[in-house]
Design an enzyme around this catalytic site. Structure first.
Site, PDB file in Angstrom:
ATOM      1  N   SER A   1       0.919  -1.240   0.197  1.00  0.00           N
ATOM      2  CA  SER A   1       0.140   0.028   0.102  1.00  0.00           C
ATOM      3  C   SER A   1       0.882   1.185  -0.188  1.00  0.00           C
ATOM      4  O   SER A   1       0.363   2.225  -0.402  1.00  0.00           O
ATOM      5  CB  SER A   1      -1.038   0.087   1.192  1.00  0.00           C
TER       6      SER A   1
ATOM      7  N   HIS B   1      -3.589  -3.516  -5.885  1.00  0.00           N
ATOM      8  CA  HIS B   1      -3.875  -2.923  -4.438  1.00  0.00           C
ATOM      9  C   HIS B   1      -5.302  -3.225  -3.926  1.00  0.00           C
ATOM     10  O   HIS B   1      -6.092  -2.338  -4.619  1.00  0.00           O
ATOM     11  CB  HIS B   1      -3.410  -1.376  -4.626  1.00  0.00           C
TER      12      HIS B   1
ATOM     13  N   GLU C   1      -7.174  -1.091  -7.032  1.00  0.00           N
ATOM     14  CA  GLU C   1      -6.053  -0.260  -8.016  1.00  0.00           C
ATOM     15  C   GLU C   1      -4.955  -1.097  -8.393  1.00  0.00           C
ATOM     16  O   GLU C   1      -4.393  -1.852  -7.924  1.00  0.00           O
ATOM     17  CB  GLU C   1      -5.480   0.802  -6.807  1.00  0.00           C
TER      18      GLU C   1
ATOM     19  N   ASN D   1      -5.158   6.494  -1.519  1.00  0.00           N
ATOM     20  CA  ASN D   1      -4.598   6.727  -0.056  1.00  0.00           C
ATOM     21  C   ASN D   1      -4.250   8.347  -0.183  1.00  0.00           C
ATOM     22  O   ASN D   1      -4.172   8.829   0.778  1.00  0.00           O
ATOM     23  CB  ASN D   1      -3.490   5.959   0.226  1.00  0.00           C
TER      24      ASN D   1
HETATM   25  P1  NAD Z   1      -0.140  -9.107   8.019  1.00  0.00           P
HETATM   26  O1  NAD Z   1       1.085  -9.000   8.837  1.00  0.00           O
HETATM   27  O2  NAD Z   1      -1.436  -9.239   8.519  1.00  0.00           O
HETATM   28  O3  NAD Z   1       0.353 -10.180   7.048  1.00  0.00           O
HETATM   29  C1  NAD Z   1       1.470 -10.365   6.272  1.00  0.00           C
HETATM   30  C2  NAD Z   1       1.905 -11.945   6.219  1.00  0.00           C
HETATM   31  O4  NAD Z   1       2.796 -12.122   5.556  1.00  0.00           O
HETATM   32  C3  NAD Z   1       1.824 -12.563   7.593  1.00  0.00           C
HETATM   33  O5  NAD Z   1       1.169 -13.843   7.813  1.00  0.00           O
HETATM   34  C4  NAD Z   1       3.402 -13.447   7.712  1.00  0.00           C
HETATM   35  O6  NAD Z   1       3.549 -14.315   8.241  1.00  0.00           O
HETATM   36  C5  NAD Z   1       3.483 -13.365   6.256  1.00  0.00           C
HETATM   37  N1  NAD Z   1       4.920 -13.179   5.772  1.00  0.00           N
HETATM   38  C6  NAD Z   1       5.957 -12.561   6.197  1.00  0.00           C
HETATM   39  N2  NAD Z   1       7.116 -12.727   5.648  1.00  0.00           N
HETATM   40  C7  NAD Z   1       6.878 -13.493   4.667  1.00  0.00           C
HETATM   41  C8  NAD Z   1       7.799 -14.408   3.719  1.00  0.00           C
HETATM   42  N3  NAD Z   1       9.126 -14.326   3.617  1.00  0.00           N
HETATM   43  N4  NAD Z   1       6.939 -15.411   3.374  1.00  0.00           N
HETATM   44  C9  NAD Z   1       5.781 -15.810   3.433  1.00  0.00           C
HETATM   45  N5  NAD Z   1       4.967 -15.247   4.235  1.00  0.00           N
HETATM   46  C10 NAD Z   1       5.621 -14.093   4.901  1.00  0.00           C
HETATM   47  O7  NAD Z   1      -0.234  -7.653   7.035  1.00  0.00           O
HETATM   48  P2  NAD Z   1      -1.499  -7.261   6.199  1.00  0.00           P
HETATM   49  O8  NAD Z   1      -2.001  -6.298   6.651  1.00  0.00           O
HETATM   50  O9  NAD Z   1      -2.055  -8.559   5.574  1.00  0.00           O
HETATM   51  O10 NAD Z   1      -0.549  -6.546   5.069  1.00  0.00           O
HETATM   52  C11 NAD Z   1       0.080  -7.196   3.932  1.00  0.00           C
HETATM   53  C12 NAD Z   1       0.312  -6.431   2.726  1.00  0.00           C
HETATM   54  O11 NAD Z   1      -0.680  -6.020   2.340  1.00  0.00           O
HETATM   55  C13 NAD Z   1       1.373  -5.210   3.055  1.00  0.00           C
HETATM   56  O12 NAD Z   1       2.122  -5.052   1.986  1.00  0.00           O
HETATM   57  C14 NAD Z   1       0.486  -4.015   3.310  1.00  0.00           C
HETATM   58  O13 NAD Z   1       0.821  -2.894   2.919  1.00  0.00           O
HETATM   59  C15 NAD Z   1      -0.581  -4.545   2.326  1.00  0.00           C
HETATM   60  N6  NAD Z   1      -2.070  -3.847   2.533  1.00  0.00           N
HETATM   61  C16 NAD Z   1      -2.652  -3.836   3.726  1.00  0.00           C
HETATM   62  C17 NAD Z   1      -3.602  -3.384   3.675  1.00  0.00           C
HETATM   63  C18 NAD Z   1      -4.545  -3.221   5.202  1.00  0.00           C
HETATM   64  O14 NAD Z   1      -5.489  -2.731   5.424  1.00  0.00           O
HETATM   65  N7  NAD Z   1      -4.124  -3.786   6.002  1.00  0.00           N
HETATM   66  C19 NAD Z   1      -4.404  -2.595   2.765  1.00  0.00           C
HETATM   67  C20 NAD Z   1      -3.814  -2.940   1.515  1.00  0.00           C
HETATM   68  C21 NAD Z   1      -2.616  -3.378   1.323  1.00  0.00           C
END
Ligand code: NAD
Length: 737
Positions: free
Chosen positions: A442, A463, A475, A513
């Site tokens: 994001s 996204h 997006e 955003n």
């Molecule tokens: P999160 O922490 O809930 O999940 C991340 C997951 O990735 C975890 O389960 C972790 O164990 C796993 N992980 C970490 N390193 C890893 C690896 N090397 N191999 C495999 N798995 C691995 O985070 P999230 O909120 O789901 O966010 C994930 C992505 O999505 C980020 O890039 C974030 O910016 C993006 N995003 C988040 C949101 C939101 O609202 N939370 C919205 C849009 C985009």
């Protein structure tokens, strides 16, 4: 007689089965040709003495989606051109066009032979109004049958008799509720409201419809019978005395007076129930003509109907790229987002491998789908078999080798450049030739992430927004080197999971955003000025936003705001953020541990349910409070909308967003930007560039340079441009400013 869009088969009992099945269309819609053919069918069946009655149904899996885009576009084009030369004649023409369906449906109702509508699938808008004009209505008992008059959602209202027939069948309160919200009804609910006569098993539909005619269905509507009484007795009864004085107040609470169409529904019902039926139809026709001329109707139809469908159907898809049918998609990172992305992918019937650092984490990610499936089965939205099929499509894994057959891999791992780099390398080591890698980041620019890729042309941003299951927007972010094929694959995927894409060039915060944080930052400014938080939140809702900026900040997490502000300082320097904002957020997060909804305290307090959240009283101590009457609520509303619209304009100026439809649709689906405006750029176009620029200048004089109109806006104001003329997505001017 033969028809392009209909077939007619008359059986031995003299019942004509009229089947609507438009060639080369997936759904039946009303076009001028369809209306002409229905007109001829009425004449033909009336003239044919062998025909005793008519059953009207659809040959598609759905009944009909209502009006056709081109017909609506044509109406607006007509108003635009004719109004300039002969305004009075233009309005008369519009009035006549608005009445076409009204009086054609009335012709069905009064043709002298019984008509039964056999509703086999989704039946929306004008199609349900046609059904209401039939003397009998039978619907199939199937989940796919949804009945609605959803016009208000696109700025108009049921103007083909809907506002007159529904309250003459159902009670006024239910009728108002149905039409002012546009909500869908199940067949059972429609029957309970007295809007349809029977609900039968799908294979019995035509038989049951014909049986109604054989049983002697009278070809007369209840309101055409002598002594007809409106359900509940009409307007002048004690029950109505409870409803009608409150109705406008309730509507105002729900819409803040922003939706002329919703108010028109109230007027049509209230006035229409006091006069004979056909006079009611004329009243409706007049209000419909009025509403069609509002900026709200024009902008909402354009964005929420026309543009949304065009984007959904691949308006931005590069030409010449073959369509991708997905058989296997990989999702890496089974956390909050990844788990949901896996769910929506499987829900679209696509096999998913869900990878995390170990099998336990991956399996935990899959369990999110289990919860959603169980909920859907519990609510009757999914059968047990469908649920099992969906779950069987998701395979949790910790082994990247299982991605070797994936056509697309989406990463949703931690928002950390190094973690993402390692994942990109691990995935690319096994990814087949031609497969596409998408990041759900994001905040990290795609071009930078793609530097870790050996095949940057196949690297793209997809996204998602949370909650992924509900949010309709995605997006699609182009890195500097992203190729057309990757874009086509990403758009095909978004279409497969039935979301609406916008294509955005790489920038910090992308489109949504960037806009959202302007909204939140304006609220920080207001807090610092001493505007009471409750006034900020309420003004936002009065301006048409679904959620106040402080509430929204709590949802996205205040520590995320802090992270983003700090990242801006680190990457772009101190001057890139307002130091007062950083101080405010540092106090909230570091000193007070107020991180938002996730830890139960942010700008709001979140007590245990069933108690409701309430604004944190400490805010009043943090900033000396202005008295309520020292705050101009109109200015607060303007600031909140203008700051977002200005940011959207900047993204166009910078070439981040290139198509005004995407800025409009993206702003409504992404963060609910006041839908009655038609979106951020339609908001500007709607008031006119000159007015918008003047408003920006006034706001800039008091509230800061961030309101200063940009060079593009100044130029557009001088030339008399609109966004839709200057960045015309169709290559021709659609409507003069
Ligand atoms: P999160 O922490 O809930 O999940 C991340 C997951 O990735 C975890 O389960 C972790 O164990 C796993 N992980 C970490 N390193 C890893 C690896 N090397 N191999 C495999 N798995 C691995 O985070 P999230 O909120 O789901 O966010 C994930 C992505 O999505 C980020 O890039 C974030 O910016 C993006 N995003 C988040 C949101 C939101 O609202 N939370 C919205 C849009 C985009």
């Amino acid at each position: 007689m033969t028809y392009t869009n209909f077939t007619i088969e008359t059986d031995a009992d003299g019942i004509a089965l009229v089947t609507w099945d438009m060639p080369a269309k997936s759904m039946n819609v009303f076009t001028v040709e369809v209306l002409d053919e229905i007109d001829r069918i009425i004449d033909e069946t009336v003239a044919d003495a062998a025909v005793k009655g008519v059953v009207f149904t659809s040959g598609k899996s759905s009944f009909s989606g209502g009006a056709d885009l081109t017909m609506i576009k044509g109406m607006f084009a007509m108003i635009a051109t004719e109004k300039a030369s002969d305004p009075q004649n233009a309005v008369q023409k519009l009035f006549d066009a608005a009445g076409r369906m009204t009086w054609l449906w009335r012709k069905i109702e009064t043709n002298g032979k019984p008509w039964v509508s056999a509703i086999n699938g989704t039946c929306m808008g004008g199609a349900f109004e046609l059904s209401l004009a039939c003397h009998g209505r039978v619907a199939a008992n199937a989940k796919s049958v949804k009945i609605a008059l959803p016009e208000v959602k696109v700025g108009i209202f049921p103007g083909a008799g809907g506002t007159q027939r529904v309250p003459r069948l159902a009670n006024a309160q239910d009728a108002l509720q149905m039409m002012t919200t546009g909500a869908s009804l199940t067949p059972a609910r429609a029957k309970a409201m007295n809007l349809i006569h029977q609900v039968v098993e799908p294979d019995q539909l035509i038989t049951a419809a014909k049986q109604m005619i054989k049983d002697g269905l009278k070809p007369v509507a209840p309101w055409d019978e002598k002594g007809f009484k409106v359900p509940g007795g009409g307007i002048w009864t004690p029950a109505s005395a409870q409803l009608w004085p409150a109705a406008p107040a309730i509507l105002r609470r729900e819409t803040a007076g922003n939706y002329p169409a919703a108010l028109a529904i109230l007027k049509c019902v209230y006035e229409g129930l006091q006069v004979p039926f056909e006079t009611g139809l004329k009243i409706e026709q007049r209000y419909f003509t009025q509403v069609l001329q509002t900026t709200e109707a024009f902008s909402m139809i354009r964005s929420l109907f026309v543009s949304m469908q065009e984007l959904g159907k691949g308006a931005r898809r590069p030409a010449g790229q073959p369509k991708t049918e997905f058989t296997h998609v990989g999702v890496v990172g089974a956390g909050f987002m990844g788990a949901s992305i896996a769910y929506v992918t499987a829900a679209a019937g696509i096999r998913v491998t869900l990878i995390d650092r170990d099998i336990e984490a991956a399996t935990k990610g899959k369990s999110h789908s289990e919860t959603l499936v169980a909920g859907a089965i519990g609510k009757g939205r999914m059968t047990r078999e469908e649920g099992e099929k969906l779950m069987a499509l998701i395979t949790p894994s910790a082994d990247y080798a299982s991605l070797s057959t994936a056509g697309l891999v989406i990463e949703a791992v931690f928002e950390d450049r190094d973690v993402k780099k390692a994942v990109i390398e691990a995935v690319e080591a096994v990814l087949p030739e031609g497969a596409v890698f998408a990041s759900n980041t994001s905040t990290l620019p795609i071009t930078g992430l793609a530097r870790n890729s050996k095949r940057p042309a196949d690297f793209i941003g997809v996204h998602f927004f949370s909650p992924v299951e509900k949010m309709m927007l995605t997006e699609v972010i182009l890195g500097e080197e992203t190729g057309d094929r990757a874009l086509a694959v990403a758009l095909d995927f978004v279409a497969a999971i039935r979301k609406t894409p916008i294509v955005v060039n790489d920038t910090r915060g992308f489109f949504v955003n960037r806009c959202v944080f302007r909204y939140i930052h304006e609220a920080y400014d207001m807090l610092l000025e001493g505007v009471p938080a409750i006034m900020i939140e309420n003004a936002a809702k009065m301006a048409g936003m679904p959620v106040g900026p402080l509430s929204l900040n709590d949802e996205v997490a205040i520590d995320l705001s802090q992270k983003i502000l700090k990242a801006s300082v680190a990457d772009l320097g101190e001057a890139s953020v307002d130091p007062r904002h950083l101080r405010l957020i540092n106090t909230m997060v570091d000193d007070l541990d107020r991180r938002g909804r996730k830890n139960g305290k942010g700008f709001y307090d979140y007590p245990a349910k069933p108690a409701k959240k309430s604004l944190w009283p400490g805010l009043k101590e943090m900033f000396p409070q202005k008295k309520a009457d020292a705050v101009d609520i109109t200015v607060i509303k303007q600031r909140l909308l203008v700051t977002i619209a200005l940011e959207a304009a900047r993204t166009m100026e910078e070439g981040i967003v290139t198509d005004p439809r995407e800025a409009d649709v993206g702003s409504i689906l992404g963060f609910g930007f006041a839908p009655y405006t038609g979106g951020t750029l339609s908001y500007i176009d709607g008031m006119g560039l000159k007015t918008f620029v003047a408003l920006c200048e006034t706001l800039a004089a008091t509230y800061g340079d961030h309101f200063k109109p940009t060079p593009l806006l100044l130029d557009m104001a001088t030339r008399g441009d609109t966004f839709y003329s200057r960045f015309d997505p169709y290559g021709a001017v659609e409507r003069a400013a």
